[in-house]
Design a protein around this motif. Sequence first.
Motif, PDB file in Angstrom:
ATOM      1  N   ILE A 280      27.868  18.247 -14.997  1.00 30.78           N
ATOM      2  CA  ILE A 280      26.546  17.628 -15.066  1.00 30.78           C
ATOM      3  C   ILE A 280      26.520  16.554 -16.155  1.00 30.78           C
ATOM      4  N   ALA A 281      27.023  16.894 -17.324  1.00 25.68           N
ATOM      5  CA  ALA A 281      27.013  15.953 -18.443  1.00 25.68           C
ATOM      6  C   ALA A 281      27.830  14.705 -18.116  1.00 25.68           C
ATOM      7  N   ARG A 282      29.003  14.910 -17.543  1.00 20.53           N
ATOM      8  CA  ARG A 282      29.859  13.762 -17.186  1.00 20.53           C
ATOM      9  C   ARG A 282      29.164  12.880 -16.144  1.00 20.53           C
ATOM     10  N   LEU A 283      28.590  13.509 -15.122  1.00 13.13           N
ATOM     11  CA  LEU A 283      27.927  12.763 -14.055  1.00 13.13           C
ATOM     12  C   LEU A 283      26.767  11.940 -14.590  1.00 13.13           C
ATOM     13  N   ILE A 284      25.932  12.561 -15.410  1.00 12.84           N
ATOM     14  CA  ILE A 284      24.752  11.868 -15.920  1.00 12.84           C
ATOM     15  C   ILE A 284      25.148  10.711 -16.835  1.00 12.84           C
ATOM     16  N   ALA A 285      26.104  10.946 -17.725  1.00  6.26           N
ATOM     17  CA  ALA A 285      26.553   9.871 -18.610  1.00  6.26           C
ATOM     18  C   ALA A 285      27.143   8.714 -17.810  1.00  6.26           C
ATOM     19  N   THR A 286      27.929   9.037 -16.801  1.00  8.86           N
ATOM     20  CA  THR A 286      28.553   8.010 -15.972  1.00  8.86           C
ATOM     21  C   THR A 286      27.510   7.193 -15.212  1.00  8.86           C
ATOM     22  N   GLU A 287      26.568   7.886 -14.579  1.00  2.00           N
ATOM     23  CA  GLU A 287      25.558   7.192 -13.788  1.00  2.00           C
ATOM     24  C   GLU A 287      24.636   6.345 -14.665  1.00  2.00           C
ATOM     25  N   ALA A 288      24.286   6.857 -15.842  1.00  5.19           N
ATOM     26  CA  ALA A 288      23.434   6.084 -16.740  1.00  5.19           C
ATOM     27  C   ALA A 288      24.153   4.834 -17.235  1.00  5.19           C
ATOM     28  N   ALA A 289      25.429   4.962 -17.554  1.00 10.52           N
ATOM     29  CA  ALA A 289      26.193   3.795 -18.007  1.00 10.52           C
ATOM     30  C   ALA A 289      26.310   2.756 -16.904  1.00 10.52           C
ATOM     31  N   ARG A 290      26.515   3.219 -15.688  1.00 10.32           N
ATOM     32  CA  ARG A 290      26.571   2.281 -14.553  1.00 10.32           C
ATOM     33  C   ARG A 290      25.236   1.569 -14.371  1.00 10.32           C
ATOM     34  N   ARG A 291      24.149   2.318 -14.485  1.00  4.44           N
ATOM     35  CA  ARG A 291      22.824   1.709 -14.344  1.00  4.44           C
ATOM     36  C   ARG A 291      22.572   0.678 -15.438  1.00  4.44           C
ATOM     37  N   LEU A 292      23.039   0.953 -16.642  1.00  7.25           N
ATOM     38  CA  LEU A 292      22.855   0.007 -17.740  1.00  7.25           C
ATOM     39  C   LEU A 292      23.578  -1.310 -17.464  1.00  7.25           C
ATOM     40  N   LEU A 293      24.775  -1.247 -16.908  1.00  5.50           N
ATOM     41  CA  LEU A 293      25.472  -2.483 -16.549  1.00  5.50           C
ATOM     42  C   LEU A 293      24.716  -3.236 -15.459  1.00  5.50           C
ATOM     43  N   GLU A 294      24.125  -2.494 -14.513  1.00  2.00           N
ATOM     44  CA  GLU A 294      23.336  -3.133 -13.467  1.00  2.00           C
ATOM     45  C   GLU A 294      22.110  -3.829 -14.068  1.00  2.00           C
ATOM     46  N   ILE A 295      21.453  -3.164 -14.992  1.00  2.00           N
ATOM     47  CA  ILE A 295      20.271  -3.747 -15.634  1.00  2.00           C
ATOM     48  C   ILE A 295      20.642  -5.035 -16.352  1.00  2.00           C
ATOM     49  N   ARG A 296      21.766  -5.027 -17.028  1.00  2.00           N
ATOM     50  CA  ARG A 296      22.185  -6.239 -17.741  1.00  2.00           C
ATOM     51  C   ARG A 296      22.492  -7.368 -16.751  1.00  2.00           C
ATOM     52  N   ALA A 297      23.144  -7.015 -15.640  1.00  2.30           N
ATOM     53  CA  ALA A 297      23.487  -8.030 -14.645  1.00  2.30           C
ATOM     54  C   ALA A 297      22.258  -8.564 -13.928  1.00  2.30           C
ATOM     55  N   GLU A 298      21.251  -7.716 -13.777  1.00  2.00           N
ATOM     56  CA  GLU A 298      20.033  -8.105 -13.065  1.00  2.00           C
ATOM     57  C   GLU A 298      19.088  -8.960 -13.914  1.00  2.00           C
ATOM     58  N   ASN A 299      19.375  -9.048 -15.208  1.00  2.24           N
ATOM     59  CA  ASN A 299      18.441  -9.732 -16.109  1.00  2.24           C
ATOM     60  C   ASN A 299      19.141 -10.772 -16.987  1.00  2.24           C
ATOM     61  N   PRO A 300      19.816 -11.741 -16.368  1.00  2.00           N
ATOM     62  CA  PRO A 300      20.481 -12.774 -17.173  1.00  2.00           C
ATOM     63  C   PRO A 300      19.462 -13.617 -17.924  1.00  2.00           C
ATOM     64  N   GLY A 301      19.781 -13.903 -19.173  1.00  2.00           N
ATOM     65  CA  GLY A 301      18.906 -14.760 -19.958  1.00  2.00           C
ATOM     66  C   GLY A 301      17.685 -14.087 -20.534  1.00  2.00           C
ATOM     67  N   VAL A 302      17.505 -12.790 -20.273  1.00  2.00           N
ATOM     68  CA  VAL A 302      16.359 -12.072 -20.829  1.00  2.00           C
ATOM     69  C   VAL A 302      16.558 -11.916 -22.335  1.00  2.00           C
ATOM     70  N   PRO A 303      15.529 -12.161 -23.140  1.00  2.00           N
ATOM     71  CA  PRO A 303      15.673 -12.024 -24.597  1.00  2.00           C
ATOM     72  C   PRO A 303      16.148 -10.636 -25.004  1.00  2.00           C
ATOM     73  N   GLY A 304      16.828 -10.586 -26.141  1.00  2.00           N
ATOM     74  CA  GLY A 304      17.455  -9.353 -26.591  1.00  2.00           C
ATOM     75  C   GLY A 304      16.520  -8.166 -26.668  1.00  2.00           C
ATOM     76  N   ARG A 305      15.339  -8.349 -27.298  1.00  2.00           N
ATOM     77  CA  ARG A 305      14.415  -7.228 -27.453  1.00  2.00           C
ATOM     78  C   ARG A 305      13.977  -6.675 -26.108  1.00  2.00           C
ATOM     79  N   GLU A 306      13.691  -7.580 -25.170  1.00  2.00           N
ATOM     80  CA  GLU A 306      13.257  -7.155 -23.837  1.00  2.00           C
ATOM     81  C   GLU A 306      14.391  -6.452 -23.096  1.00  2.00           C
ATOM     82  N   LEU A 307      15.604  -6.975 -23.240  1.00  2.00           N
ATOM     83  CA  LEU A 307      16.749  -6.350 -22.570  1.00  2.00           C
ATOM     84  C   LEU A 307      17.026  -4.964 -23.141  1.00  2.00           C
TER      85      LEU A 307
END
Length: 255
Positions: free
Chosen positions: A12-39
């Motif tokens: 469970i711990a491995r799965l959740i950490a992995t999925e959250a990290a993947r989602r974080l990369l998606e969020i960064r890719a989906e928001n190019p140019g967004v200011p640091g605080r907002e990102l």
Amino acid sequence: MTDSTPRADADIARLIATEAARRLLEIRAENPGVPGRELKDLGDQGAQALIAARLAELAPGDAVLSEEAADSAARLGAPRVWIIDPLDGTREFSEGRDDWAVHVALVEDGELTLGAVALGGPEVVLVSTDVAAEAPLADPIRIAVSRSRAPKIVEAVAEATGADLVPMGSAGVKICAVVRGEADAYVHGGGQYEWDSAAPIAIARAAGLYTSRLDGSELVYNQPNPYLPDLVVCRPEIRDSVMDAIGAALASPSE
């Protein structure tokens, strides 16, 4: 009913950490140019939402302490408490760096029993059930230190031990750097909370590393006040020299 065997919890711990990290990369890719605080906020919120949903599904009934969720005193009497940092190292995340982490830890009956840390994405995930300290001790030894705000005590310890300082991002990255042989110690005295260290400390302990507070007392988790401001993680063969240097620094009037 959730299977609460150690192996299932580790999965469970491995799965959740992995999925959250993947989602974080998606969020960064989906928001190019967004200011640091907002990102940073988008990352915190997105990872928290995913982790909360997954814990509700996979560990229903367990209590949760998370940096990004309201705390509840009910966790203090709960037999199982997940301690979560959805995004440790928001600055590094917002700058496009990879020295950030996702922390997922479990405390059972007051004891820290499990930790998983995803390092900078889903590809590298350390879990306390399957980890060992890597690489020989360096000469001179290396102390992991904040990129922006190295505590004065770290500088004193480095001077006393002849260590090199190695700047890097989040607390989880620094502790895991000691586990992975990229550093030999991490000394922190500038203020943290339980979620900053629970998961990587579980991994460090499983790898046979020395861990404690600056005064040598044990790191204890799921406390009424989650403020846990200082810690030491180091290779066991340098424990005495590191702790002696810390003691001398703490005793010095200049500190």
